[in-house]
Scaffold this motif. Structure first.
Motif, PDB file in Angstrom:
ATOM      1  N   ASP A 160       0.963  12.737   1.656  1.00  0.00           N
ATOM      2  CA  ASP A 160      -0.062  12.154   0.786  1.00  0.00           C
ATOM      3  C   ASP A 160       0.595  11.019  -0.008  1.00  0.00           C
ATOM      4  O   ASP A 160       1.154  10.123   0.596  1.00  0.00           O
ATOM      5  CB  ASP A 160      -0.716  13.228  -0.072  1.00  0.00           C
ATOM      6  N   ASP A 161       0.566  11.064  -1.326  1.00  0.00           N
ATOM      7  CA  ASP A 161       1.129   9.934  -2.078  1.00  0.00           C
ATOM      8  C   ASP A 161       2.581  10.156  -2.493  1.00  0.00           C
ATOM      9  O   ASP A 161       3.176   9.294  -3.125  1.00  0.00           O
ATOM     10  CB  ASP A 161       0.290   9.690  -3.349  1.00  0.00           C
ATOM     11  N   ALA A 162       3.146  11.308  -2.133  1.00  0.00           N
ATOM     12  CA  ALA A 162       4.481  11.630  -2.644  1.00  0.00           C
ATOM     13  C   ALA A 162       5.562  11.304  -1.615  1.00  0.00           C
ATOM     14  O   ALA A 162       5.448  11.664  -0.437  1.00  0.00           O
ATOM     15  CB  ALA A 162       4.542  13.104  -3.017  1.00  0.00           C
ATOM     16  N   LEU A 163       6.612  10.643  -2.080  1.00  0.00           N
ATOM     17  CA  LEU A 163       7.721  10.296  -1.202  1.00  0.00           C
ATOM     18  C   LEU A 163       8.750  11.422  -1.181  1.00  0.00           C
ATOM     19  O   LEU A 163       9.089  11.980  -2.221  1.00  0.00           O
ATOM     20  CB  LEU A 163       8.393   9.015  -1.708  1.00  0.00           C
ATOM     21  N   HIS A 164       9.228  11.753   0.000  1.00  0.00           N
ATOM     22  CA  HIS A 164      10.295  12.745   0.147  1.00  0.00           C
ATOM     23  C   HIS A 164      11.468  12.067   0.827  1.00  0.00           C
ATOM     24  O   HIS A 164      11.300  11.419   1.849  1.00  0.00           O
ATOM     25  CB  HIS A 164       9.804  13.944   0.956  1.00  0.00           C
ATOM     26  N   GLU A 165      12.644  12.232   0.257  1.00  0.00           N
ATOM     27  CA  GLU A 165      13.812  11.496   0.728  1.00  0.00           C
ATOM     28  C   GLU A 165      14.743  12.402   1.516  1.00  0.00           C
ATOM     29  O   GLU A 165      14.731  13.616   1.374  1.00  0.00           O
ATOM     30  CB  GLU A 165      14.537  10.889  -0.482  1.00  0.00           C
ATOM     31  N   LYS A 166      15.565  11.753   2.339  1.00  0.00           N
ATOM     32  CA  LYS A 166      16.573  12.463   3.137  1.00  0.00           C
ATOM     33  C   LYS A 166      15.979  13.690   3.841  1.00  0.00           C
ATOM     34  O   LYS A 166      16.472  14.814   3.709  1.00  0.00           O
ATOM     35  CB  LYS A 166      17.751  12.867   2.258  1.00  0.00           C
ATOM     36  N   VAL A 167      14.912  13.452   4.562  1.00  0.00           N
ATOM     37  CA  VAL A 167      14.203  14.554   5.210  1.00  0.00           C
ATOM     38  C   VAL A 167      14.808  14.781   6.599  1.00  0.00           C
ATOM     39  O   VAL A 167      14.331  14.272   7.606  1.00  0.00           O
ATOM     40  CB  VAL A 167      12.687  14.271   5.290  1.00  0.00           C
ATOM     41  N   ASP A 168      15.864  15.572   6.627  1.00  0.00           N
ATOM     42  CA  ASP A 168      16.455  15.959   7.905  1.00  0.00           C
ATOM     43  C   ASP A 168      15.671  17.148   8.461  1.00  0.00           C
ATOM     44  O   ASP A 168      14.650  17.547   7.890  1.00  0.00           O
ATOM     45  CB  ASP A 168      17.945  16.272   7.735  1.00  0.00           C
ATOM     46  N   VAL A 169      16.156  17.701   9.545  1.00  0.00           N
ATOM     47  CA  VAL A 169      15.383  18.762  10.191  1.00  0.00           C
ATOM     48  C   VAL A 169      15.181  19.954   9.254  1.00  0.00           C
ATOM     49  O   VAL A 169      14.069  20.499   9.129  1.00  0.00           O
ATOM     50  CB  VAL A 169      16.073  19.190  11.506  1.00  0.00           C
TER      51      VAL A 169
ATOM     52  N   GLY B 239       0.796  -1.217   0.000  1.00  0.00           N
ATOM     53  CA  GLY B 239       0.000   0.000   0.000  1.00  0.00           C
ATOM     54  C   GLY B 239       0.827   1.264   0.000  1.00  0.00           C
ATOM     55  O   GLY B 239       0.380   2.317  -0.481  1.00  0.00           O
ATOM     56  N   GLU B 240       2.051   1.175   0.495  1.00  0.00           N
ATOM     57  CA  GLU B 240       2.903   2.365   0.579  1.00  0.00           C
ATOM     58  C   GLU B 240       3.495   2.756  -0.769  1.00  0.00           C
ATOM     59  O   GLU B 240       4.247   3.730  -0.854  1.00  0.00           O
ATOM     60  CB  GLU B 240       4.045   2.126   1.582  1.00  0.00           C
ATOM     61  N   PHE B 241       3.176   1.987  -1.822  1.00  0.00           N
ATOM     62  CA  PHE B 241       3.655   2.316  -3.170  1.00  0.00           C
ATOM     63  C   PHE B 241       2.486   2.749  -4.067  1.00  0.00           C
ATOM     64  O   PHE B 241       2.216   2.116  -5.088  1.00  0.00           O
ATOM     65  CB  PHE B 241       4.327   1.090  -3.817  1.00  0.00           C
ATOM     66  N   PRO B 242       1.778   3.832  -3.723  1.00  0.00           N
ATOM     67  CA  PRO B 242       0.641   4.206  -4.574  1.00  0.00           C
ATOM     68  C   PRO B 242       1.092   4.599  -5.980  1.00  0.00           C
ATOM     69  O   PRO B 242       0.448   4.259  -6.970  1.00  0.00           O
ATOM     70  CB  PRO B 242       0.017   5.397  -3.834  1.00  0.00           C
ATOM     71  N   GLU B 243       2.231   5.299  -6.034  1.00  0.00           N
ATOM     72  CA  GLU B 243       2.757   5.712  -7.325  1.00  0.00           C
ATOM     73  C   GLU B 243       3.181   4.471  -8.127  1.00  0.00           C
ATOM     74  O   GLU B 243       2.913   4.365  -9.327  1.00  0.00           O
ATOM     75  CB  GLU B 243       3.973   6.636  -7.081  1.00  0.00           C
ATOM     76  N   GLY B 244       3.805   3.533  -7.445  1.00  0.00           N
ATOM     77  CA  GLY B 244       4.219   2.291  -8.099  1.00  0.00           C
ATOM     78  C   GLY B 244       3.026   1.545  -8.667  1.00  0.00           C
ATOM     79  O   GLY B 244       3.095   0.995  -9.776  1.00  0.00           O
TER      80      GLY B 244
END
Lengths: 452, 162, 561
Positions: free
Chosen positions: B135-144, A129-134
């Motif tokens: 939401d549906d978007a992944l964000h990487e290397k999210v430091d302070v 479920g954590e791959f909605p974009e996928g």
């Protein structure tokens, strides 16, 4: 000796500038040629190629793929299903994400070859479920492949038909367990099934024979059909054929994914050379070599014994850095290659807090069906959290280990091992730190990086 | 149930994907949550009726999976990965920073209804830890620092909407 | 009739004891046969196997064979075939007997497994036995004594879950005591076909619940209480009334329909506290309807009939009435009477040279354990020859006979004549000698009322829808002023000028065995606890009202299917 070069056969196009995840790009790079070739061959031949290749599953258990296919009940008269396990969930593992996002047609081609080889008419991709974009990318790619005649009722004009649907999970690690996944796909709570009698190869999805394969495994199948089982078996090392995507995370300079021939790179080469070594001013303390359930290794410990190379028994005396990254060597030293997720911890880490973090994960993910895992995983979490946040007792380490010992080997599914191996190995390797914890915790300032 | 026509169309499309209707439970719950924002009790009964199940069958499923919500949340859902690789690189601090930025605690909705911050388990992007899904978007290397940027962006987008 | 499939027997070895069992028998049942207890919680012989409690772990081995030649591999130490033991313990409930299967239940590993499971089951359990209604019949108590370590290492906070939830009108749930074995869920789904229970949330926080807005109110809900191995599900009626170890258990029957579910009546000092099902795999398995559990309330009902006069005085009045109108009597027997009572009722009719009637009671059957025929013993009336045809709901023929003046006296053996269709006008024309346990219109109108006993206060037999003759025993003594039915009937026969009939069970059975072809060679004592099926062929063509139930397919339905 410098580390060997990566050999990218599955991740060939990952992060390649200009490579996109659409069908046109895939076709420009020779895509679906292997499927075209496969459908002209006898299915048994394809199964034979996979058997010859020695391919072992890339999901975690390392079970030989050809054997898995061989076990399928083909006489029942019931349909055979393929379920693609894209529920990549073992903490520390993130390889399938990139295949799905950047090269979905490679997966679809692997799926269709596998379906053709096993006379499967319906495949489901169970994606976490954590791959909605996928999931969206896969759905679009399947639609393209359908339009191109690679998926659907009449594949490449052969009269053979097979459909693929994407099925989204909703945040449950246990769905990576194949019978839990099947239950989830059937619309139920993903309680793993008792085996016997519910072996997927015989009584799987809808009580029909079912093959459950990992995303990466299916990409390897495509490669095997491309180059032939024998040629594939020459990649890697005996009984550990092909390449392996190693996912490195935690305290290294260059975390990420690296594809090597299996067994050709040692843990030391991987961490020190490929990943650039520890962070500035730090030293490696511990590493989990195959996803968070794999048993932890402590830098400085040594492993001695004899191992078979060819027909000879050869002595080995390894430090952690010397261990070749293959299924057998990691098993030999008491851990496992698992899903290929390598988690590195340096000397800044409070090892009890690290275990508390892991225990929280497994307590959260235990499905709760069977007693030892349900009660034991939360108990271990409560003990380790109390050690970090409350009153630690010198006897807590021994209690933790005893609880873990009451779980492993006694549960319905392998989650019992997954949740108890971290505790067992942390205690075996860092028992001194657990014993000293009541004092050391009082003495230490607040941890630089809280873990639990 | 007052579902959008496109949701209903997608529901009709997905059910025949399976030889057993019950298999469509998860897909239907996803579609309804995307439409309504959460899974009200009415939806559980609606899904049960649609798939010829008993409501308890659907209720058992809804409560098992953490991604299904039985209550509304903020307009934006910030999910910070808590698991080991992310924690090693500061996920707890990332989560605390989000909490401070929006004046909420984990699992709560901010006073303006804009944001819910949650700790979640492994998002499978351990090589770019710490990671956060908004939401549906992944964000990487999210430091302070990156947390503060993302928070500011959420606020800007909220302001632009109002 | 089809003969049952012949079951293949296989020999298995359990803790060194060899036993032949039907192939496929699971290890828990096979072990029971050799007197070995394999403790368990989730396994129930009449429900699907889920293997979730892990209490029944055993060591399992198979005789070793050479993989190439399939020849047995011998163990030189013992001279026997070598046994390959699986290192991991296996669950007994899902391990089925196969030839040569070896099981060990007494090894250090298995002891450790059981101690581990016991400890796990108790860490989040409230340990509130002193205030728990299950105490005394709690598997958690019994097995922690038998298989636990006896101490706890748990110092953390226990999980908090809902207490005292009313799942329905008759069942109370304490979620903190629940061990999540899922028996109640499986029962509701598989047997009661009322899928309202389930688990919500997950892991150690999993919680048994009824779907919000729905209730566990089907007529089988109390079976969930019976099969709950712990104190999570308790009977709202029985809760806190009595400690179970004070109660006497008496085998009885559920008389609410012709299914004849086997029951146990639990009583203390003449007071009945509850009724639970008794296992009979050919009738009711381990289940019974909730409605049948309330029947004992008739014992102490406000409407209970008792007499101030002696039986002799009552019988003298009855005799006077019977002599007033010789040849103008009728007897109304009952499908609720025992076989023995029905036989004496028949003899009474003979003595009076009177026709005998029977009243039917029908309602919709539930397809499980309450059949359409709500008389428990219509077949008894047929077998004893009290009647030769199926009863009607109303006594229309008798009413006409009364109107014609052909009947002046009616002996009613427990039936309410008004409920059975006689009008007040008709009753006014006749003298009624009423036997029975409860006040009814008929007893009010009767010239003589002779109070008798409920099924709980006497012993006897009944014949269920399968023509299975089943016994019930006396659980409690009847009240003062109520008289044993057999004695009343025997003395009425004498009063009517009939031959001397025995008034005790053994005596009546001597008569039954001699007089009734279907009961030839039987005696009360010889009827097994699970009953005995009689030859039903003389009545095969009768259109019995029952449909299918748990273990009964009507002959006519079976034939047409």
């Amino acid at each position: 000796m410098p580390a060997p070069a990566q050999r990218r056969i599955i991740f060939q196009h990952i992060d390649e500038p200009g490579y996109t995840n659409d069908l046109a790009c895939y076709l420009r790079h020779g895509g679906y040629a292997n499927l075209r070739q496969a459908v002209t061959r006898k299915p048994e031949e394809l199964i034979d190629e996979v058997k010859k290749s020695g391919l072992r599953g890339r999901g975690g258990a390392g079970f030989p793929c050809g054997v898995k296919w061989d076990l399928v009940d083909r006489k029942s008269g019931k349909p055979i299903y393929l379920v693609v396990n894209a529920d990549e969930s073992e903490p520390g593992t993130f390889k399938d994400r990139y295949i799905i996002h950047q090269d979905p047609h490679q997966l679809i081609e692997g799926i269709m070859i596998t379906c053709f080889a096993n006379n499967v008419k319906q495949a489901y991709i169970y994606i976490r479920g954590e791959f909605p974009e996928g999931a969206r990318i896969l759905e679009k790619a399947i639609a393209e492949a359908r339009a191109g005649g690679f998926v659907g009722p009449n594949i490449l004009g052969t009269g053979y038909g097979c459909e693929i649907y994407v099925h989204r999970g909703a945040g449950a690690y246990i769905c990576g367990e194949e019978t839990g996944l099947i239950e989830s796909l059937e619309g139920k709570r993903p309680y793993p099934r008792i085996k016997p009698p519910y072996f997927p190869a015989v009584l799987g999805l809808y009580q029909c024979p079912t093959i459950v394969n990992n995303v990466e495994t299916l990409c390897h199948v495509k490669k095997i059909v491309e180059i032939g089982g024998e040629a594939y078996a020459k990649i890697g090392t005996p009984n550990n054929t092909g390449t392996r995507i190693l996912c490195v995370s935690g305290h290294v300079q260059r975390p990420g994914y690296y594809e090597f021939e299996v067994g050709k790179v040692t843990l030391g080469e991987l961490l020190n050379e490929v990943c650039g070594g520890p962070l500035p001013g730090r030293r490696f303390k511990a590493v989990i070599p195959g996803g968070s359930s794999a048993k932890v290794l402590r830098f400085g410990e040594r492993f001695k014994g004899k191992r078979k190379i060819g027909n000879d028994l050869v002595d080995y005396d390894w430090g952690v850095e010397d261990v070749p990254m293959d299924f057998d060597c990691l098993a030999m030293i008491g851990s496992m290659g698992g899903s290929g997720g390598v988690i590195v911890m340096d000397d800044s880490v409070d090892i009890v807090a690290a275990l508390a973090n892991i225990n929280e994960f497994y307590a959260h993910e235990s499905c709760g069906q069977c007693t030892p895992c349900r009660e034991g995983s939360l108990w271990m979490k409560k003990i380790s959290a109390r050690m970090v946040h409350g009153e630690a007792r010198t006897e807590d380490g021994a209690l933790l280990k005893s609880v873990a010992d009451q779980i492993a080997g006694r549960t319905i599914c392998a989650f019992g091992e997954a949740c108890s191996w971290p505790t067992q190995s942390f205690l075996a390797k860092f028992g001194d730190e657990f014993k000293a914890y009541p004092e050391s915790r009082k003495a230490a300032a607040a941890p630089a990086v809280p873990l639990a | 149930m007052n579902l959008k026509p496109e949701t209903l169309a997608r529901i009709d499309e997905v059910i025949p994907h399976y030889p057993s209707k019950r298999s469509a439970t998860l897909p239907l719950l996803h579609l309804i949550q995307e439409d309504v924002g959460y899974i009200p009790q009415e939806a559980i009964e609606w899904v049960a009726a649609r798939l010829e199940l008993q409501p308890i069958n659907v209720y058992e499923v809804v409560t098992f999976y953490p991604m299904f919500r039985q209550k509304p949340i903020g307009r934006r859902h910030v999910k910070v990965c808590r698991t080991l690789s992310c924690a090693l690189l500061g996920a707890y601090r990332t989560c605390e920073t989000f909490e401070r930025e929006f004046g909420v605690r984990r699992g709560e909705v901010s006073a303006d209804g804009e944001v819910t911050v949650d700790f979640v388990e492994c998002l499978a992007s351990c090589g770019t830890a710490p990671v956060v899904m908004i939401d549906d978007a992944l964000h990487e290397k999210v430091d302070v620092a990156r947390t503060q940027e993302l928070s500011a962006q959420i606020r800007r987008e909220a302001a632009a909407r109002s | 009739m089809t003969s049952p499939a012949k079951t293949e027997l296989v020999t298995v070895n359990i803790d060194g004891k060899e036993i032949a069992v039907p192939k496929g028998t699971n290890v828990i049942e096979a072990a029971r046969l050799v007197g070995v207890d394999v403790p368990h919680y989730c396994y129930h012989p009449k429900l699907s196997v889920v293997g979730n409690c892990r209490m029944c772990l055993v060591e399992m081995g198979m005789p070793a064979v050479d993989p190439a030649t399939k020849a047995p591999v011998m163990d030189p130490a013992t001279g026997c075939q070598k046994i390959n033991w699986i290192p991991r313990p296996q669950i007994g409930c899902a391990t089925n007997a196969s030839p040569g299967l070896h099981i060990r239940t007494q090894t250090p590993q298995i002891r450790d497994c059981r101690e581990g499971v016991m400890e796990f089951l108790l860490i989040n359990h409230p340990l509130d036995c002193p205030i728990c209604d299950q105490a005394g019949e709690c598997k958690l108590q019994e097995q922690s004594t038998g298989y636990g370590r006896g101490y706890s290492r748990f110092v953390e906070q226990k999980n908090v879950k809902p207490k005292r939830t009313q799942l329905g009108p008759r069942v109370t749930l304490d979620d903190e005591r629940c061990i999540l074995c899922s028996r109640c869920i499986r029962f509701s789904k598989e047997i009661a076909k009322d899928d309202v229970l389930g688990f919500i949330d997950r892991g150690s926080y999993s919680t048994l619940t009824c779907y919000p807005g729905r209730k566990l109110e089907n007529n089988y809900s109390l079976n969930t209480v019976d099969i709950c191995p712990v104190g999570a599900l308790t009977s709202t009626d029985f809760r806190f009334k009595m400690r179970v170890w004070f109660l006497k258990q008496t085998n009885s029957l559920d008389t609410e329909s012709s299914v004849g579910a086997n029951t146990v009546v639990w009583s203390r000092e003449g007071v009945i506290y509850r009724i639970t099902p008794r296992r009979n795999d050919a009738v009711n398995d381990t289940w019974m309807a909730d409605s049948g559990r309330l029947l004992y309330k008739a014992v102490r009902a406000e409407s209970r009939l008792t007499a101030k006069d002696s039986l002799a005085a009552l019988l003298a009045r009855a005799e006077t009435i019977l002599r007033l109108s010789p040849g103008l009597a009728a007897v109304v027997g009952s499908g609720q009477s025992s076989v023995e009572e029905q036989f004496l009722t028949r003899q009474l009719a003979h003595a009076l040279n009177a026709p005998a009637y029977l009243v039917s009671r029908t309602a919709e059957g539930d397809g499980i354990l309450v059949s359409a025929d709500r008389n428990p013993n219509v077949r008894g009336a047929l077998v004893t020859g009290l009647v030769s045809d199926l009863p009607q709901p109303y006594l229309d023929d008798l009413g006409e006979a009364i109107d014609r003046g052909d009947v002046r006296t009616v002996v009613s053996v427990g039936e309410d004549l008004m409920a059975a269709g006689l009008s007040a006008t008709q009753l006014a024309k006749i003298s009624v000698i009423q036997l029975g346990t409860q006040v009814c219109a008929s007893s009010v109108a009767a010239s003589v009322v002779i109070p008798t006993l409920t099924v709980f206060e006497k012993a006897g037999t009944m014949i269920n829808q399968q023509f299975r003759l089943q016994r019930f025993a006396k659980a409690v003594a009847g009240p003062v002023g109520a008289f044993d039915d057999l004695e009343v009937l025997a003395r009425l026969i004498a009063a009517a000028g009939g031959p001397a009939e025995p008034s005790d069970l053994a005596g009546v059975w001597t008569r039954l065995a001699a007089e009734i072809p279907a009961l030839r060679g039987l005696s009360y004592a010889a009827v097994p606890e699970t009953g005995v099926v009689l030859d039903a062929s003389p009545w095969a063509s009768l259109p019995f009202v029952e449909g299918e139930s748990l273990h009964h397919r009507p002959a006519l339905v079976a034939a047409s299917a």
